[in-house]
Enzyme design. Structure first.
Site, PDB file in Angstrom:
ATOM      1  N   ASP A 195       0.884  -1.171   0.000  1.00  0.00           N
ATOM      2  CA  ASP A 195       0.000   0.000   0.000  1.00  0.00           C
ATOM      3  C   ASP A 195       0.919   1.216   0.000  1.00  0.00           C
ATOM      4  O   ASP A 195       1.623   1.470   0.990  1.00  0.00           O
ATOM      5  CB  ASP A 195      -0.905  -0.010   1.239  1.00  0.00           C
ATOM      6  CG  ASP A 195      -1.898   1.147   1.241  1.00  0.00           C
ATOM      7  OD1 ASP A 195      -1.617   2.172   0.574  1.00  0.00           O
ATOM      8  OD2 ASP A 195      -2.931   1.033   1.897  1.00  0.00           O
ATOM      9  N   VAL A 196       0.915   1.982  -1.093  1.00  0.00           N
ATOM     10  CA  VAL A 196       1.899   3.071  -1.218  1.00  0.00           C
ATOM     11  C   VAL A 196       1.664   4.204  -0.225  1.00  0.00           C
ATOM     12  O   VAL A 196       2.534   5.061  -0.051  1.00  0.00           O
ATOM     13  CB  VAL A 196       1.955   3.652  -2.663  1.00  0.00           C
ATOM     14  CG1 VAL A 196       2.429   2.606  -3.662  1.00  0.00           C
ATOM     15  CG2 VAL A 196       0.624   4.279  -3.061  1.00  0.00           C
TER      16      VAL A 196
ATOM     17  N   TYR B  66      -8.539  14.927  -6.703  1.00  0.00           N
ATOM     18  CA  TYR B  66      -7.723  14.242  -7.718  1.00  0.00           C
ATOM     19  C   TYR B  66      -6.830  15.252  -8.458  1.00  0.00           C
ATOM     20  O   TYR B  66      -5.621  15.034  -8.630  1.00  0.00           O
ATOM     21  CB  TYR B  66      -8.641  13.511  -8.703  1.00  0.00           C
ATOM     22  CG  TYR B  66      -7.910  12.714  -9.759  1.00  0.00           C
ATOM     23  CD1 TYR B  66      -7.369  11.465  -9.468  1.00  0.00           C
ATOM     24  CD2 TYR B  66      -7.758  13.204 -11.056  1.00  0.00           C
ATOM     25  CE1 TYR B  66      -6.694  10.728 -10.435  1.00  0.00           C
ATOM     26  CE2 TYR B  66      -7.091  12.479 -12.032  1.00  0.00           C
ATOM     27  CZ  TYR B  66      -6.564  11.234 -11.718  1.00  0.00           C
ATOM     28  OH  TYR B  66      -5.885  10.508 -12.677  1.00  0.00           O
TER      29      TYR B  66
ATOM     30  N   LYS C 207      -2.678  15.494  -8.622  1.00  0.00           N
ATOM     31  CA  LYS C 207      -1.922  15.377  -9.880  1.00  0.00           C
ATOM     32  C   LYS C 207      -1.121  16.648 -10.173  1.00  0.00           C
ATOM     33  O   LYS C 207      -0.024  16.589 -10.729  1.00  0.00           O
ATOM     34  CB  LYS C 207      -2.867  15.028 -11.031  1.00  0.00           C
ATOM     35  CG  LYS C 207      -3.504  13.627 -10.903  1.00  0.00           C
ATOM     36  CD  LYS C 207      -2.447  12.527 -10.919  1.00  0.00           C
ATOM     37  CE  LYS C 207      -3.031  11.137 -10.866  1.00  0.00           C
ATOM     38  NZ  LYS C 207      -2.005  10.079 -10.837  1.00  0.00           N
TER      39      LYS C 207
HETATM   40  P1  NAP Z   1      -6.431   1.356 -12.539  1.00  0.00           P
HETATM   41  O1  NAP Z   1      -6.619   0.386 -13.626  1.00  0.00           O
HETATM   42  O2  NAP Z   1      -7.537   1.600 -11.548  1.00  0.00           O
HETATM   43  O3  NAP Z   1      -5.099   0.961 -11.745  1.00  0.00           O
HETATM   44  C1  NAP Z   1      -4.720   1.642 -10.582  1.00  0.00           C
HETATM   45  C2  NAP Z   1      -3.605   0.872  -9.930  1.00  0.00           C
HETATM   46  O4  NAP Z   1      -3.209   1.550  -8.736  1.00  0.00           O
HETATM   47  C3  NAP Z   1      -4.045  -0.521  -9.517  1.00  0.00           C
HETATM   48  O5  NAP Z   1      -3.014  -1.425  -9.827  1.00  0.00           O
HETATM   49  C4  NAP Z   1      -4.218  -0.420  -8.015  1.00  0.00           C
HETATM   50  O6  NAP Z   1      -3.912  -1.668  -7.424  1.00  0.00           O
HETATM   51  C5  NAP Z   1      -3.150   0.607  -7.679  1.00  0.00           C
HETATM   52  N1  NAP Z   1      -3.378   1.246  -6.394  1.00  0.00           N
HETATM   53  C6  NAP Z   1      -4.423   2.018  -5.998  1.00  0.00           C
HETATM   54  N2  NAP Z   1      -4.274   2.377  -4.726  1.00  0.00           N
HETATM   55  C7  NAP Z   1      -3.100   1.832  -4.296  1.00  0.00           C
HETATM   56  C8  NAP Z   1      -2.403   1.846  -3.069  1.00  0.00           C
HETATM   57  N3  NAP Z   1      -2.867   2.500  -1.980  1.00  0.00           N
HETATM   58  N4  NAP Z   1      -1.219   1.187  -2.992  1.00  0.00           N
HETATM   59  C9  NAP Z   1      -0.735   0.513  -4.059  1.00  0.00           C
HETATM   60  N5  NAP Z   1      -1.357   0.454  -5.248  1.00  0.00           N
HETATM   61  C10 NAP Z   1      -2.535   1.113  -5.360  1.00  0.00           C
HETATM   62  O7  NAP Z   1      -6.078   2.779 -13.129  1.00  0.00           O
HETATM   63  P2  NAP Z   1      -5.099   3.264 -14.313  1.00  0.00           P
HETATM   64  O8  NAP Z   1      -5.938   4.004 -15.256  1.00  0.00           O
HETATM   65  O9  NAP Z   1      -4.209   2.206 -14.767  1.00  0.00           O
HETATM   66  O10 NAP Z   1      -4.284   4.353 -13.469  1.00  0.00           O
HETATM   67  C11 NAP Z   1      -2.883   4.282 -13.261  1.00  0.00           C
HETATM   68  C12 NAP Z   1      -2.379   5.692 -13.022  1.00  0.00           C
HETATM   69  O11 NAP Z   1      -2.608   6.470 -14.203  1.00  0.00           O
HETATM   70  C13 NAP Z   1      -3.073   6.427 -11.889  1.00  0.00           C
HETATM   71  O12 NAP Z   1      -2.131   7.187 -11.166  1.00  0.00           O
HETATM   72  C14 NAP Z   1      -4.040   7.349 -12.615  1.00  0.00           C
HETATM   73  O13 NAP Z   1      -4.362   8.494 -11.865  1.00  0.00           O
HETATM   74  C15 NAP Z   1      -3.247   7.676 -13.849  1.00  0.00           C
HETATM   75  N6  NAP Z   1      -4.054   8.133 -14.991  1.00  0.00           N
HETATM   76  C16 NAP Z   1      -4.992   7.341 -15.573  1.00  0.00           C
HETATM   77  C17 NAP Z   1      -5.725   7.823 -16.656  1.00  0.00           C
HETATM   78  C18 NAP Z   1      -6.776   7.016 -17.365  1.00  0.00           C
HETATM   79  O14 NAP Z   1      -7.530   7.571 -18.175  1.00  0.00           O
HETATM   80  N7  NAP Z   1      -6.866   5.727 -17.155  1.00  0.00           N
HETATM   81  C19 NAP Z   1      -5.506   9.126 -17.104  1.00  0.00           C
HETATM   82  C20 NAP Z   1      -4.540   9.900 -16.488  1.00  0.00           C
HETATM   83  C21 NAP Z   1      -3.817   9.410 -15.428  1.00  0.00           C
HETATM   84  P3  NAP Z   1      -4.593  -2.300  -6.114  1.00  0.00           P
HETATM   85  O15 NAP Z   1      -6.024  -1.894  -6.109  1.00  0.00           O
HETATM   86  O16 NAP Z   1      -4.345  -3.767  -6.299  1.00  0.00           O
HETATM   87  O17 NAP Z   1      -3.815  -1.726  -4.978  1.00  0.00           O
END
Ligand code: NAP
Length: 256
Positions: free
Chosen positions: A63-64, A157, A161
């Site tokens: 958990d980060v 959020y 960011k």
């Molecule tokens: P996602 O599919 O929901 O994946 C999020 C990841 O973060 C999961 O592996 C989750 O794993 C992990 N996570 C969440 N809380 C955590 C915690 N407390 N400790 C450790 N791991 C944690 O979302 P994604 O779209 O791939 O997002 C990845 C990153 O990209 C995020 O920072 C997000 O803000 C950014 N982002 C996404 C988008 C988009 O459109 N998808 C756009 C811009 C930025 P567990 O639940 O197993 O812990």
């Protein structure tokens, strides 16, 4: 020989979406991979997938937002592979979306704890490990187009960011003399579970009519497209790039 042979990459938030694709991309380039998140089953299946493709990987439940977990995650990396070359601080949540009059303190804290404090904790222990190894390295934090743009109900959020820009540029300046580069990747709409949750909140119609037409490329991105940006920034191809942002968003930020 692959370009990242004998190197070690640590990726947080690797159980899903962008983090998962990034881990696979590092492995495809020959790096030994350490994947971290809270869900162990998803991490174990990712490790199995990397190994089935001839790569090397290990996972560590993390958990980060918890300092001891992050310390253990980095210690596991060094114990397993003896070095740390690349660190991708990707773990994040979208949290609850609510207007400023309704947003609870708990909801605010949860988003800031994971998205911003989590990145700080990761960078702290990763930097110590990289400095101990004395071979330089590269970190990539994962921001968002919301590192530049606000949206109504998104203050927690968006703030988390935006904060990553300050964290990235400051630490980049600190670590550059030791040969450690630090950059921020700011994705647009990327087809992941988070994206689908967000789409549900926004509503299909507003999403398809109000958002995607503002993307020059007229589509959401794929996690693999972000993974390639991250691997590039970690690679020697990006040897003169530090303290900056890369925005793979299909043109969205420039359009609106
Ligand atoms: P996602 O599919 O929901 O994946 C999020 C990841 O973060 C999961 O592996 C989750 O794993 C992990 N996570 C969440 N809380 C955590 C915690 N407390 N400790 C450790 N791991 C944690 O979302 P994604 O779209 O791939 O997002 C990845 C990153 O990209 C995020 O920072 C997000 O803000 C950014 N982002 C996404 C988008 C988009 O459109 N998808 C756009 C811009 C930025 P567990 O639940 O197993 O812990």
């Amino acid at each position: 020989m692959s370009i990242m042979s004998n190197k070690v990459a640590l990726i947080t938030g690797a159980s899903s979406g962008i983090g998962r694709a990034t881990a696979l991309a590092f492995a495809a380039n020959g790096a030994n991979v350490v994947v971290a998140a809270r869900r162990e089953d998803e991490l174990a299946s990712l490790v199995a997938e990397v190994e089935s493709q001839g790569g090397t990987a290990t996972f560590v439940k993390t958990d980060v937002a918890v300092s001891k977990d992050v310390e253990r995650m980095v210690a596991h990396t060094i114990d397993t592979y003896g070095r740390l070359d690349y660190a991708v601080n990707n773990a994040g949540i979208e949290g609850e979306w609510a207007g400023i009059t309704d947003l609870t303190e708990d909801a605010w804290d949860r988003v800031l704890d994971i998205n911003l404090k989590g990145a700080f904790l990761c960078m702290k222990y990763e930097a110590r490990a990289m400095l101990d190894c004395e071979h330089g390295g590269a970190m990539v934090n994962i921001g968002s187009v919301n590192s530049f743009l606000g949206f109504p109900t998104g203050s927690a959020y968006v703030t988390s960011k935006h904060g990553l820009i300050g964290l990235t540029t400051s630490v980049s300046a600190e670590l550059a003399p030791q040969g450690i580069r630090v950059n921020l990747v700011c994705p647009g709409f990327i087809d992941t579970p988070m994206h689908h949750r967000a789409r549900k909140i926004v509503g299909d119609e507003l999403y398809d009519v109000g958002l995607i037409p503002n993307v020059h490329l007229r589509r959401a991105g794929r996690p693999e497209e972000i993974a390639r940006s991250v691997v590039f920034l970690c690679s020697d191809e990006a040897s003169y790039i530090t303290g900056t942002t890369l925005t793979p968003d299909g043109g969205y930020t420039l359009t609106i």
